[in-house]
Scaffold this motif. Structure first.
Motif, PDB file in Angstrom:
ATOM      1  N   GLY A 185       0.818  -1.208   0.000  1.00 36.19           N
ATOM      2  CA  GLY A 185       0.000   0.000   0.000  1.00 36.19           C
ATOM      3  C   GLY A 185       0.851   1.258   0.000  1.00 36.19           C
ATOM      4  N   LYS A 186       1.927   1.239   0.759  1.00 31.39           N
ATOM      5  CA  LYS A 186       2.837   2.391   0.763  1.00 31.39           C
ATOM      6  C   LYS A 186       3.447   2.599  -0.616  1.00 31.39           C
ATOM      7  CE  LYS A 186       6.910   4.293   3.085  1.00 31.39           C
ATOM      8  NZ  LYS A 186       7.951   4.078   4.121  1.00 31.39           N
ATOM      9  N   LEU A 187       3.761   1.482  -1.302  1.00 35.14           N
ATOM     10  CA  LEU A 187       4.306   1.595  -2.658  1.00 35.14           C
ATOM     11  C   LEU A 187       3.333   2.321  -3.583  1.00 35.14           C
ATOM     12  CD1 LEU A 187       6.477   0.678  -4.800  1.00 35.14           C
ATOM     13  CD2 LEU A 187       5.023  -1.315  -5.177  1.00 35.14           C
ATOM     14  N   LEU A 188       2.050   2.026  -3.450  1.00 36.95           N
ATOM     15  CA  LEU A 188       1.046   2.659  -4.314  1.00 36.95           C
ATOM     16  C   LEU A 188       0.998   4.169  -4.127  1.00 36.95           C
ATOM     17  CD1 LEU A 188      -1.938   0.142  -3.992  1.00 36.95           C
ATOM     18  CD2 LEU A 188      -0.438   0.459  -5.955  1.00 36.95           C
ATOM     19  N   THR A 189       1.373   4.641  -2.957  1.00 32.25           N
ATOM     20  CA  THR A 189       1.306   6.081  -2.692  1.00 32.25           C
ATOM     21  C   THR A 189       2.510   6.846  -3.231  1.00 32.25           C
ATOM     22  OG1 THR A 189       2.374   5.850  -0.527  1.00 32.25           O
ATOM     23  CG2 THR A 189      -0.023   5.638  -0.607  1.00 32.25           C
ATOM     24  N   VAL A 190       3.542   6.136  -3.677  1.00 30.39           N
ATOM     25  CA  VAL A 190       4.753   6.824  -4.139  1.00 30.39           C
ATOM     26  C   VAL A 190       5.179   6.424  -5.551  1.00 30.39           C
ATOM     27  CG1 VAL A 190       5.628   7.151  -1.797  1.00 30.39           C
ATOM     28  CG2 VAL A 190       6.249   5.086  -3.058  1.00 30.39           C
ATOM     29  N   HIS A 191       4.756   5.235  -6.032  1.00 32.79           N
ATOM     30  CA  HIS A 191       5.233   4.775  -7.339  1.00 32.79           C
ATOM     31  C   HIS A 191       4.465   5.479  -8.455  1.00 32.79           C
ATOM     32  CE1 HIS A 191       6.542   2.112 -10.573  1.00 32.79           C
ATOM     33  NE2 HIS A 191       7.463   1.666  -9.745  1.00 32.79           N
ATOM     34  N   PRO A 192       5.164   6.052  -9.433  1.00 31.94           N
ATOM     35  CA  PRO A 192       4.482   6.876 -10.440  1.00 31.94           C
ATOM     36  C   PRO A 192       3.956   6.115 -11.652  1.00 31.94           C
ATOM     37  CG  PRO A 192       6.857   7.013 -10.748  1.00 31.94           C
ATOM     38  CD  PRO A 192       6.637   6.101  -9.567  1.00 31.94           C
ATOM     39  N   ALA A 193       4.220   4.802 -11.753  1.00 31.13           N
ATOM     40  CA  ALA A 193       3.896   4.126 -13.009  1.00 31.13           C
ATOM     41  C   ALA A 193       3.077   2.846 -12.848  1.00 31.13           C
ATOM     42  CB  ALA A 193       5.195   3.792 -13.763  1.00 31.13           C
ATOM     43  N   LEU A 194       2.863   2.357 -11.650  1.00 33.04           N
ATOM     44  CA  LEU A 194       2.237   1.052 -11.445  1.00 33.04           C
ATOM     45  C   LEU A 194       0.776   1.071 -11.904  1.00 33.04           C
ATOM     46  CD1 LEU A 194       3.027  -1.724 -10.364  1.00 33.04           C
ATOM     47  CD2 LEU A 194       2.090  -1.060  -8.154  1.00 33.04           C
ATOM     48  N   GLU A 195       0.448   0.187 -12.858  1.00 36.19           N
ATOM     49  CA  GLU A 195      -0.897   0.124 -13.416  1.00 36.19           C
ATOM     50  C   GLU A 195      -1.644  -1.149 -13.035  1.00 36.19           C
ATOM     51  OE1 GLU A 195      -0.590   0.570 -17.610  1.00 36.19           O
ATOM     52  OE2 GLU A 195       0.083   2.660 -17.540  1.00 36.19           O
ATOM     53  N   GLU A 196      -0.923  -2.250 -12.795  1.00 41.36           N
ATOM     54  CA  GLU A 196      -1.571  -3.515 -12.470  1.00 41.36           C
ATOM     55  C   GLU A 196      -0.901  -4.123 -11.237  1.00 41.36           C
ATOM     56  OE1 GLU A 196      -1.865  -6.210 -15.741  1.00 41.36           O
ATOM     57  OE2 GLU A 196      -2.486  -4.656 -17.160  1.00 41.36           O
ATOM     58  N   LEU A 197      -1.707  -4.470 -10.256  1.00 40.22           N
ATOM     59  CA  LEU A 197      -1.221  -5.088  -9.025  1.00 40.22           C
ATOM     60  C   LEU A 197      -2.003  -6.373  -8.790  1.00 40.22           C
ATOM     61  CD1 LEU A 197       0.483  -5.062  -6.454  1.00 40.22           C
ATOM     62  CD2 LEU A 197      -1.266  -3.617  -5.385  1.00 40.22           C
ATOM     63  N   ILE A 198      -1.318  -7.503  -8.836  1.00 38.67           N
ATOM     64  CA  ILE A 198      -1.950  -8.811  -8.730  1.00 38.67           C
ATOM     65  C   ILE A 198      -1.434  -9.497  -7.468  1.00 38.67           C
ATOM     66  CG2 ILE A 198      -2.324 -11.033  -9.872  1.00 38.67           C
ATOM     67  CD1 ILE A 198      -1.750  -9.592 -12.532  1.00 38.67           C
ATOM     68  N   LEU A 199      -2.329  -9.706  -6.519  1.00 36.85           N
ATOM     69  CA  LEU A 199      -1.984 -10.321  -5.236  1.00 36.85           C
ATOM     70  C   LEU A 199      -2.852 -11.554  -4.994  1.00 36.85           C
ATOM     71  CD1 LEU A 199      -1.709  -7.062  -3.106  1.00 36.85           C
ATOM     72  CD2 LEU A 199       0.167  -8.364  -4.115  1.00 36.85           C
ATOM     73  N   CYS A 200      -3.187 -12.248  -6.029  1.00 40.91           N
ATOM     74  CA  CYS A 200      -4.094 -13.392  -5.952  1.00 40.91           C
ATOM     75  C   CYS A 200      -3.537 -14.504  -5.058  1.00 40.91           C
ATOM     76  CB  CYS A 200      -4.330 -13.921  -7.369  1.00 40.91           C
ATOM     77  SG  CYS A 200      -5.061 -15.544  -7.474  1.00 40.91           S
ATOM     78  N   ASN A 201      -4.413 -15.076  -4.225  1.00 37.92           N
ATOM     79  CA  ASN A 201      -4.111 -16.258  -3.424  1.00 37.92           C
ATOM     80  C   ASN A 201      -2.886 -16.066  -2.529  1.00 37.92           C
ATOM     81  OD1 ASN A 201      -4.423 -18.841  -2.436  1.00 37.92           O
ATOM     82  ND2 ASN A 201      -3.294 -19.801  -4.095  1.00 37.92           N
ATOM     83  N   ASN A 202      -2.978 -15.052  -1.676  1.00 30.47           N
ATOM     84  CA  ASN A 202      -1.976 -14.855  -0.639  1.00 30.47           C
ATOM     85  C   ASN A 202      -2.641 -15.039   0.728  1.00 30.47           C
ATOM     86  OD1 ASN A 202       0.932 -13.770  -1.534  1.00 30.47           O
ATOM     87  ND2 ASN A 202      -0.561 -13.122  -3.073  1.00 30.47           N
ATOM     88  N   LYS A 203      -2.087 -14.453   1.762  1.00 26.72           N
ATOM     89  CA  LYS A 203      -2.622 -14.589   3.113  1.00 26.72           C
ATOM     90  C   LYS A 203      -3.019 -13.237   3.684  1.00 26.72           C
ATOM     91  CE  LYS A 203       0.103 -18.754   4.086  1.00 26.72           C
ATOM     92  NZ  LYS A 203       1.092 -19.394   4.990  1.00 26.72           N
ATOM     93  N   ILE A 204      -3.540 -12.391   2.808  1.00 26.46           N
ATOM     94  CA  ILE A 204      -3.928 -11.041   3.204  1.00 26.46           C
ATOM     95  C   ILE A 204      -5.292 -11.090   3.891  1.00 26.46           C
ATOM     96  CG2 ILE A 204      -4.416  -8.718   2.382  1.00 26.46           C
ATOM     97  CD1 ILE A 204      -2.578  -9.299   0.015  1.00 26.46           C
ATOM     98  N   GLY A 205      -5.392 -10.431   5.035  1.00 23.17           N
ATOM     99  CA  GLY A 205      -6.639 -10.370   5.779  1.00 23.17           C
ATOM    100  C   GLY A 205      -7.229  -8.976   5.780  1.00 23.17           C
ATOM    101  N   ALA A 206      -8.113  -8.713   6.749  1.00 24.50           N
ATOM    102  CA  ALA A 206      -8.810  -7.430   6.817  1.00 24.50           C
ATOM    103  C   ALA A 206      -7.844  -6.270   7.038  1.00 24.50           C
ATOM    104  CB  ALA A 206      -9.860  -7.474   7.925  1.00 24.50           C
ATOM    105  N   ALA A 207      -6.833  -6.472   7.878  1.00 25.32           N
ATOM    106  CA  ALA A 207      -5.876  -5.390   8.156  1.00 25.32           C
ATOM    107  C   ALA A 207      -5.084  -5.023   6.904  1.00 25.32           C
ATOM    108  CB  ALA A 207      -4.926  -5.821   9.276  1.00 25.32           C
ATOM    109  N   GLY A 208      -4.696  -6.026   6.141  1.00 22.18           N
ATOM    110  CA  GLY A 208      -3.979  -5.753   4.897  1.00 22.18           C
ATOM    111  C   GLY A 208      -4.854  -5.038   3.889  1.00 22.18           C
ATOM    112  N   ALA A 209      -6.124  -5.442   3.802  1.00 22.49           N
ATOM    113  CA  ALA A 209      -7.057  -4.779   2.888  1.00 22.49           C
ATOM    114  C   ALA A 209      -7.275  -3.329   3.302  1.00 22.49           C
ATOM    115  CB  ALA A 209      -8.377  -5.539   2.859  1.00 22.49           C
ATOM    116  N   ASN A 210      -7.305  -3.089   4.611  1.00 22.16           N
ATOM    117  CA  ASN A 210      -7.450  -1.718   5.094  1.00 22.16           C
ATOM    118  C   ASN A 210      -6.267  -0.859   4.664  1.00 22.16           C
ATOM    119  OD1 ASN A 210      -6.654   0.243   7.615  1.00 22.16           O
ATOM    120  ND2 ASN A 210      -8.863   0.219   7.239  1.00 22.16           N
ATOM    121  N   GLY A 211      -5.060  -1.438   4.712  1.00 20.49           N
ATOM    122  CA  GLY A 211      -3.879  -0.699   4.265  1.00 20.49           C
ATOM    123  C   GLY A 211      -3.944  -0.364   2.785  1.00 20.49           C
ATOM    124  N   LEU A 212      -4.423  -1.305   1.986  1.00 17.86           N
ATOM    125  CA  LEU A 212      -4.566  -1.046   0.559  1.00 17.86           C
ATOM    126  C   LEU A 212      -5.651  -0.004   0.296  1.00 17.86           C
ATOM    127  CD1 LEU A 212      -4.286  -4.722  -0.783  1.00 17.86           C
ATOM    128  CD2 LEU A 212      -2.584  -2.913  -1.025  1.00 17.86           C
TER     129      LEU A 212
END
Length: 448
Positions: A291-318
């Motif tokens: 999530g921090k990367l998204l706030t500073v990276h100037p070119a990122l267009e696609e972010l794929i995080l399929c089938n990881n162990k992200i929960g509610a706290a991680g989703a809140n950060g995103l």
């Protein structure tokens, strides 16, 4: 009769007579057969042909390709041995029939040149480099040899897809018996990918999967783990990858600690626009770092995080990152992460006023009908989302009704995947009508 490679194979087939045609009464006794390509089989070869064949046999000593006529060059490239050293062939032989023959002789499948920009030379060198990396063990890694190979292939390699990395050899014998990896070993160092990433100056795509294929009875979980040193080496290479657009580590034990190291270097690379960490072990802390990367990276267009162990706290950060995003994000894929009702609710709150992304995938994220209501409310306010996947979540009748009402006030959503959500047929029909209306409006706008 020799048919040059410049004539398409289908053209040659057109002039071949069928068996039925050859057995016709008027054809049996015909003496002149222009379509017979074997008519000169018994005629001795010309002196020029014999000379070219001799040059092919001694090409390493007589490198006269550029001194021959176009016709003789074609014949030479059609007859050259395909096992010549790359140090000879890469600088001297241009893209064409020689590299096609080399590829088809070496690999019997996966020879679709369209996946390589219709370049047989690129096809051969990319696959050669991939095989070399996949078979190279840490104990055989020689820096000077690697740098020479990379420098040779660099102008032609645009994609590097590594499907396995060899692990170092375990302790072989103790008192004559085979020894397994010690249980206290949590990770192992592989060959450094830094010289490959740094040296391939035209590299646009990098795909890496840590593990060993075909290990059979030598299977051990340690073979599928990688170390922090591996991440550091990849990161140092990313610092110099000035053409890299797609970076992917998938089906690997990439966890929070390792992804955090990689992100420190990805922040410095402003050319990456597609990041794929699917089927890994990233948790909430890793998602917060992304999530921090998204706030500073100037070119990122696609972010794929399929089938990881992200929960509610991680989703809140995103979700927080989407509210302060710097990247022109078009796709966010979170499917098969159990972010639950709270995680999707946080994302909906952010998407209500965010301009990114244009496509959101939340399939199999474990949310229910109460979140379906939040999704409907989000669709009423969002003006940029064009595709939404909420399949395989238990929305039920209440969630389906909320979506049906919410999408009526939305003018931008073009695709909504609601399979296996338990919504009623009536709500599904209403959703489809709204999507069709949005699609027609979008087409009219594009035509203007």
């Amino acid at each position: 009769m020799r048919v040059p490679h410049t004539i398409p194979h289908n053209t040659s087939l057109v002039y071949q007579s069928s068996e039925q045609t050859q057995n016709l009464p008027g054809e049996v006794n015909r003496t002149l057969r222009a379509e017979d390509v074997t008519w000169d089989k018994e005629i001795p070869s010309t002196l020029a042909t014999l000379c070219v064949k001799s040059l092919a046999s001694h090409f390493q000593e007589k490198r006269v390709l550029g001194e021959l006529s176009e016709e003789d060059q074609c014949l030479l490239l059609e007859t050259l041995p395909t096992d010549l050293p790359l140090t000879l062939t890469v600088p001297l032989i241009r893209d064409g029939i020689y590299w096609k023959r080399s590829s088809q002789n070496r690999w019997k499948s996966m020879n679709d040149v369209h996946d390589y920009g219709n370049s047989w030379k690129r096809h051969y060198l990319e696959r050669h480099l991939q095989e070399h990396i996949e078979k190279l063990g840490p104990e055989n890694f020689v820096q000077s040899e690697i740098e020479s190979l990379v420098q040779l292939c660099s102008p032609y390699v645009k994609r590097l897809s590594i499907q396995q990395l060899q692990a170092p050899q375990p302790p072989e014998f103790i008192d004559g018996d085979h020894c397994e990896w010690p249980t206290e070993v949590n990770s192992i160092d592989h060959i450094s990918l830094q010289p490959f990433i740094k040296g391939l100056v035209n590299l646009e795509e990098l795909h890496v999967m840590f593990g060993v294929r075909g290990c059979g009875m030598d299977f051990a979980w340690i073979l599928f783990k990688f170390s922090l040193v591996d991440c550091i080496n990849i990161g140092l290479g990313l610092n110099s990858a000035n053409c890299l657009k797609t970076f992917r580590i998938h089906r690997s034990t990439l966890d929070d600690a390792r992804v955090s190291i990689l992100l420190q270097h990805i922040m410095r690379n402003t050319t990456i626009n597609r990041l794929d960490f699917s089927h890994c072990e990233i948790g909430d802390q890793g998602a917060l770092a992304i999530g921090k990367l998204l706030t500073v990276h100037p070119a990122l267009e696609e972010l794929i995080l399929c089938n990881n162990k992200i929960g509610a706290a991680g989703a809140n950060g995103l979700a927080c990152a989407l509210s302060h995003i710097a990247s022109p994000l078009k796709l966010l894929d979170l499917r098969l992460n159990h972010i639950g009702n709270q995680g999707v609710t946080d994302l909906c709150s952010a998407l209500a006023n965010s301009e990114h992304p244009q496509e959101l995938i939340l399939a199999g994220c474990g949310f229910t009908e109460e979140t379906g209501i939040k999704l409907g409310q989000m669709l009423q306010h969002n003006t940029t989302l064009q595709a939404l996947d909420i399949s395989n979540n238990n929305l039920g009748e209440v969630g389906g009704e909320a979506l049906s009402h919410g999408i009526k006030d939305n003018t931008t959503l073009l695709r909504l995947d609601y399979r296996m959500t338990g919504i009623t047929q009536e709500d599904a029909s209403s959703i489809n009508m709204s999507l069709k209306s949005n699609t027609n409006r979008y087409r009219r706008k594009q035509e203007c």
